[in-house]
Motif scaffolding. Structure first.
Motif, mmCIF file in Angstrom:
data_model
loop_
_atom_site.group_PDB
_atom_site.id
_atom_site.type_symbol
_atom_site.label_atom_id
_atom_site.label_comp_id
_atom_site.label_asym_id
_atom_site.label_seq_id
_atom_site.Cartn_x
_atom_site.Cartn_y
_atom_site.Cartn_z
ATOM 1 N N TYR A 119 0.828 -1.206 0.000
ATOM 2 C CA TYR A 119 0.000 0.000 0.000
ATOM 3 C C TYR A 119 0.869 1.265 0.000
ATOM 4 C CZ TYR A 119 -2.904 3.753 1.727
ATOM 5 O OH TYR A 119 -3.529 4.951 1.874
ATOM 6 N N ALA A 120 1.943 1.225 0.809
ATOM 7 C CA ALA A 120 2.825 2.398 0.891
ATOM 8 C C ALA A 120 3.465 2.695 -0.460
ATOM 9 C CB ALA A 120 3.905 2.171 1.952
ATOM 10 N N ILE A 121 3.989 1.657 -1.117
ATOM 11 C CA ILE A 121 4.634 1.864 -2.415
ATOM 12 C C ILE A 121 3.615 2.381 -3.434
ATOM 13 C CG2 ILE A 121 5.754 0.687 -4.347
ATOM 14 C CD1 ILE A 121 7.023 -1.206 -2.260
ATOM 15 N N THR A 122 2.429 1.752 -3.445
ATOM 16 C CA THR A 122 1.397 2.152 -4.413
ATOM 17 C C THR A 122 0.950 3.594 -4.191
ATOM 18 O OG1 THR A 122 0.614 -0.131 -4.481
ATOM 19 C CG2 THR A 122 -0.846 1.563 -5.387
ATOM 20 N N SER A 123 0.704 3.946 -2.926
ATOM 21 C CA SER A 123 0.208 5.295 -2.634
ATOM 22 C C SER A 123 1.276 6.348 -2.911
ATOM 23 C CB SER A 123 -0.269 5.382 -1.184
ATOM 24 O OG SER A 123 0.798 5.100 -0.292
ATOM 25 N N LEU A 124 2.526 6.091 -2.545
ATOM 26 C CA LEU A 124 3.576 7.080 -2.751
ATOM 27 C C LEU A 124 3.901 7.253 -4.238
ATOM 28 C CD1 LEU A 124 5.966 6.273 0.241
ATOM 29 C CD2 LEU A 124 4.358 8.186 0.001
ATOM 30 N N VAL A 125 3.898 6.146 -4.994
ATOM 31 C CA VAL A 125 4.124 6.250 -6.438
ATOM 32 C C VAL A 125 2.971 7.021 -7.092
ATOM 33 C CG1 VAL A 125 4.233 4.937 -8.594
ATOM 34 C CG2 VAL A 125 5.599 4.223 -6.630
ATOM 35 N N THR A 126 1.746 6.713 -6.632
ATOM 36 C CA THR A 126 0.582 7.440 -7.162
ATOM 37 C C THR A 126 0.693 8.930 -6.873
ATOM 38 O OG1 THR A 126 -0.830 5.505 -6.859
ATOM 39 C CG2 THR A 126 -1.927 7.647 -7.052
ATOM 40 N N PHE A 127 1.071 9.244 -5.620
ATOM 41 C CA PHE A 127 1.246 10.658 -5.258
ATOM 42 C C PHE A 127 2.304 11.324 -6.115
ATOM 43 C CE2 PHE A 127 4.559 13.026 -2.968
ATOM 44 C CZ PHE A 127 3.960 14.285 -2.958
ATOM 45 N N TYR A 128 3.458 10.663 -6.278
ATOM 46 C CA TYR A 128 4.565 11.278 -7.009
ATOM 47 C C TYR A 128 4.197 11.512 -8.476
ATOM 48 C CZ TYR A 128 9.078 11.952 -9.241
ATOM 49 O OH TYR A 128 10.097 12.463 -9.995
ATOM 50 N N LEU A 129 3.636 10.501 -9.120
ATOM 51 C CA LEU A 129 3.308 10.630 -10.540
ATOM 52 C C LEU A 129 2.204 11.670 -10.753
ATOM 53 C CD1 LEU A 129 3.376 6.890 -11.693
ATOM 54 C CD2 LEU A 129 5.106 8.646 -12.099
ATOM 55 N N THR A 130 1.159 11.583 -9.933
ATOM 56 C CA THR A 130 0.021 12.500 -10.108
ATOM 57 C C THR A 130 0.419 13.935 -9.812
ATOM 58 O OG1 THR A 130 -1.460 10.720 -9.442
ATOM 59 C CG2 THR A 130 -2.375 12.944 -9.502
ATOM 60 N N SER A 131 1.133 14.141 -8.696
ATOM 61 C CA SER A 131 1.531 15.504 -8.341
ATOM 62 C C SER A 131 2.510 16.082 -9.350
ATOM 63 C CB SER A 131 2.143 15.535 -6.940
ATOM 64 O OG SER A 131 3.323 14.737 -6.872
ATOM 65 N N SER A 132 3.375 15.235 -9.922
ATOM 66 C CA SER A 132 4.321 15.714 -10.940
ATOM 67 C C SER A 132 3.574 16.181 -12.185
ATOM 68 C CB SER A 132 5.314 14.608 -11.312
ATOM 69 O OG SER A 132 6.105 14.252 -10.199
ATOM 70 N N ILE A 133 2.601 15.365 -12.600
ATOM 71 C CA ILE A 133 1.810 15.744 -13.772
ATOM 72 C C ILE A 133 1.001 17.001 -13.485
ATOM 73 C CG2 ILE A 133 -0.091 15.027 -15.269
ATOM 74 C CD1 ILE A 133 0.914 12.116 -14.895
ATOM 75 N N ALA A 134 0.374 17.048 -12.291
ATOM 76 C CA ALA A 134 -0.438 18.220 -11.936
ATOM 77 C C ALA A 134 0.423 19.476 -11.859
ATOM 78 C CB ALA A 134 -1.136 17.982 -10.599
ATOM 79 N N GLU A 135 1.627 19.342 -11.270
ATOM 80 C CA GLU A 135 2.524 20.496 -11.167
ATOM 81 C C GLU A 135 2.919 20.987 -12.552
ATOM 82 O OE1 GLU A 135 5.949 21.369 -7.999
ATOM 83 O OE2 GLU A 135 6.548 19.881 -9.486
ATOM 84 N N ARG A 136 3.174 20.043 -13.442
ATOM 85 C CA ARG A 136 3.542 20.406 -14.802
ATOM 86 C C ARG A 136 2.387 21.114 -15.517
ATOM 87 N NH1 ARG A 136 7.903 21.668 -17.703
ATOM 88 N NH2 ARG A 136 7.821 20.898 -19.845
ATOM 89 N N LEU A 137 1.177 20.585 -15.310
ATOM 90 C CA LEU A 137 0.008 21.203 -15.940
ATOM 91 C C LEU A 137 -0.247 22.602 -15.383
ATOM 92 C CD1 LEU A 137 -2.459 18.165 -16.102
ATOM 93 C CD2 LEU A 137 -1.286 19.263 -18.009
ATOM 94 N N HIS A 138 -0.086 22.767 -14.065
ATOM 95 C CA HIS A 138 -0.273 24.087 -13.467
ATOM 96 C C HIS A 138 0.777 25.065 -13.971
ATOM 97 C CE1 HIS A 138 -2.619 22.220 -9.893
ATOM 98 N NE2 HIS A 138 -3.451 22.760 -10.764
ATOM 99 N N GLN A 139 1.996 24.559 -14.154
ATOM 100 C CA GLN A 139 3.053 25.422 -14.688
ATOM 101 C C GLN A 139 2.700 25.882 -16.102
ATOM 102 O OE1 GLN A 139 6.849 23.497 -15.112
ATOM 103 N NE2 GLN A 139 7.959 25.412 -15.410
ATOM 104 N N ARG A 140 2.209 24.961 -16.909
ATOM 105 C CA ARG A 140 1.805 25.310 -18.263
ATOM 106 C C ARG A 140 0.632 26.297 -18.246
ATOM 107 N NH1 ARG A 140 5.583 24.797 -22.019
ATOM 108 N NH2 ARG A 140 6.442 22.694 -22.143
#
Length: 625
Positions: free
Chosen positions: A190-211
């Motif tokens: 669960y920890a690996i799944t949740s942290l990977v989900t957080f990292y990938l999603t937040s990275s994409i969201a941060e990139r989209l917000h930057q754009r």
């Protein structure tokens, strides 16, 4: 002294961020209706159809609770959307409360559906994904860690016996909550799944917000630099917007001079005065400039900068610049110069930054080119007016001298004249009078366009100037047996103008009204108050203006056909009147019907009206900022 620039990323445009928060909040509320109904349906199905032994009442109450607090959140969101003030702060608060309540609901679902054995555990992944999309990365990380803490905490408390474990009979063949390997395995996965989900999603969201930030900046920058044709204002706004959009310490716009051998810093932001005073930049002494301007491609320099590429490496080093990005300014296949951004961080720029700066430069180049063209046209018009002013001024002296000599001859100072000679001299005098009128109009027109007027507009009495003009024309109107009506209002009006300019405007309009009105006609002058402005109406019962001549009435040297047949004129009077009115921030309008008369209306802003508009503009600027 070095100018300081904030190193925080430029915020999203408030309207866009507010709309995004409203959309996400509405979506979460819609999904929560389904989630609450899903919990109730799943609880009933697990017990009635699958015959699982589970905490039916507790899980049923959790489902009801989800629907209940979702109803309250829905009402709160609707009331917030209709409120004035800082809606973004309220929407952020609603978003945090939504996620917090969902976290509590998820913890209760896990607690009453088997704890570490519960299949609901991985539903937390969806909530982590949502938090990563809604909140900034730091806040989303806190929520992800909190979710992991909740799952691990429930498992530890159950294993230690501090809280009761509710085993779902029929789902697992045996109880596994006290199996250490099972607990560690589930929590680890669960920890690996949740942290990977957080990292990938937040990275994409941060990139989209930057754009989104970049697009907002690009859009607002386009509006800003396109709102004026003043070249220096365009340059200053563009360089400031560029520095903030890319979050850099300094930026500059360098334009190629007329010789094509050097560039001049036309606008700069964030540099020290010592750096700006370093001297001219020559293409043959700076490989950086030459490479960008001759290849037409962007250039990134960062890390250990090669001093040989720069004309002033020492000044660059003292400024602390460690990364540079240059892109060319090109408009209509013509190189204008380049835009440069500078950072005190090493390896600051990427190819994405270069592409974004190129978009800003392309947009700015059009605005700069338009401003330069406007500046060139303005200078050309100024030079033309100066030429006309010089020529007409030189013509005035000989014409005035010729008139003086001619009038002496007509008066008989040079001897007697025959009737034929007197007639010829009279016609010559009238021609010289027309020429003098043309010269005077040309001088007035050129003076206004070459900004050589000595007087500056100031608050002045409108009625006093009108009284003076009316008194001048009263005798002329009586000579033509005309009725000149002027009924001044009880109150005076203050307008920003010059006394000479106001008298020039109404001397022309009232003079024309008398000139083009036959004997026995009427000329009326009245003043109307429109709160923030005053209107002066000059109405006559004269020959009128043909409908097809009205659009051309304010063109230089244009005269309506019936006016040419009725009286002489230069065709410049109304041009001068219009330019004077507009120089006082007013406007002029005309209505006419051929053979029935003409009405001119001059609208001028009142001093109180100008002050009110300035107050409104200042308040609007404060709201926007």
């Amino acid at each position: 002294m070095t100018q300081t620039v904030s190193l925080e990323a430029p915020p999203s445009h408030p309207f866009h961020r507010e709309r995004e928060l409203v959309t996400i909040s509405r979506w979460l509320i819609t999904m929560r209706w389904l989630a609450g109904a899903g919990v109730l349906l799943a609880t009933w199905f697990a017990r009635s159809v699958l015959d699982l032994d589970l905490q039916f009442t507790a899980l049923f109450l959790v489902g009801v609770g989800i629907i209940a607090y979702n109803c309250a959140l829905w009402r709160w969101l609707r009331s917030t959307e209709s409120m004035e003030g800082d809606r973004i702060r309220r929407l952020h608060t609603i978003s945090h409360i939504q996620v917090g309540l969902d976290w509590v609901a998820m913890a209760l679902l896990i607690r009453f559906s088997g704890g570490i054995e519960s299949p609901v555990i991985f539903f937390f992944i969806f909530h982590i994904l949502i938090a990563s999309l809604v909140f900034e990365r730091r806040i989303a990380a806190i929520y992800a860690i909190l979710a992991l803490t909740i799952v691990a905490g429930i498992s530890i408390l159950e294993k230690s016996g501090l809280i009761q474990h509710h085993h779902v009979v029929g789902f697992f063949t045996g109880e596994s909550f006290d199996n250490t390997a099972f607990v560690i395995g589930v929590i680890g996965i669960y920890a690996i799944t949740s942290l990977v989900t957080f990292y990938l999603t937040s990275s994409i969201a941060e990139r989209l917000h930057q754009r989104e930030d970049q697009l907002s900046t690009l859009y607002l920058g386009a509006q800003t630099v396109s709102s004026t044709l003043d070249l220096q204002v365009v340059l200053d706004r563009l360089v400031h917007a560029t520095a903030e959009a890319l979050n850099v310490s300094a930026a500059s716009i360098d334009l190629i001079d007329s010789t094509g051998t050097r560039v001049d810093i036309a606008a700069a932001y964030g540099f020290s005065q010592e750096y700006l005073n370093k001297g001219p930049l020559f293409l043959d002494q700076s490989q950086v400039l030459a490479r960008v301007l001759r290849t037409g491609q962007s250039l990134i320099l960062q890390g250990d900068l090669d001093r040989s590429l720069f004309q002033y490496p020492g000044e660059l080093e003292r400024e602390g610049i460690r990364s540079l990005l240059y892109v060319p300014l090109v408009s209509k296949n013509r190189s204008l110069g380049m835009v440069g951004v500078h950072s005190r961080q090493a390896n600051r720029f990427s190819q994405d930054d270069a592409e974004f700066l190129s978009a800003i430069a392309s947009q700015g180049a059009v605005a700069i080119d338009n401003a330069m063209s406007f500046q060139a046209l303005k200078k050309l018009d100024h030079d033309k007016s100066q030429f006309v002013r010089t020529v007409t001024h030189e013509l005035r002296s000989p014409v005035t001298g010729a008139q003086s000599l001619l009038r002496n001859i007509i008066k008989g100072y040079a001897g007697g004249l025959s009737d034929r000679q007197r007639d010829i001299m009279g016609r010559l005098d009238r021609r010289l009078n027309k020429l003098e009128a043309l010269i005077n109009d040309l001088l007035d027109l050129a003076a206004g366009r070459s900004d050589m007027s000595v007087e500056e507009p100031e608050p002045m009495s409108l009625l006093r100037s009108l009284d003076h003009v009316i008194s001048v024309f009263q005798e002329q109107a009586e000579a033509k047996e005309q009725t000149l009506i002027f009924d001044p209002p009880a109150e005076d009006f203050l307008v920003y103008a010059t006394e000479e300019g106001i008298e020039r405007i109404f001397t022309n309009l009232i003079g024309n009204a008398i000139k083009y009105t036959p004997e026995g006609g009427t000329v009326t002058v009245k003043v109307e108050n429109y709160d923030l402005q005053v209107g002066v109406v000059v109405c006559d019962s004269g020959i009128g203006i043909p409908a097809d001549s009205l659009p051309k009435l304010f063109e230089e040297f244009y005269r309506a056909p019936n006016a040419k047949a009725f009286e002489t004129g230069t065709g410049l009077g109304l041009v001068i009147v219009k330019e004077l009115v507009e120089s006082f921030s007013g406007r002029i309008s005309v209505t006419s019907k051929e053979g029935k008369g003409t009405t001119f209306t001059v609208h001028l802003p009142l001093v109180t009206g100008i002050n009110q508009r300035m107050d409104i503009a200042e308040n609007s600027q404060e709201v926007l900022s």
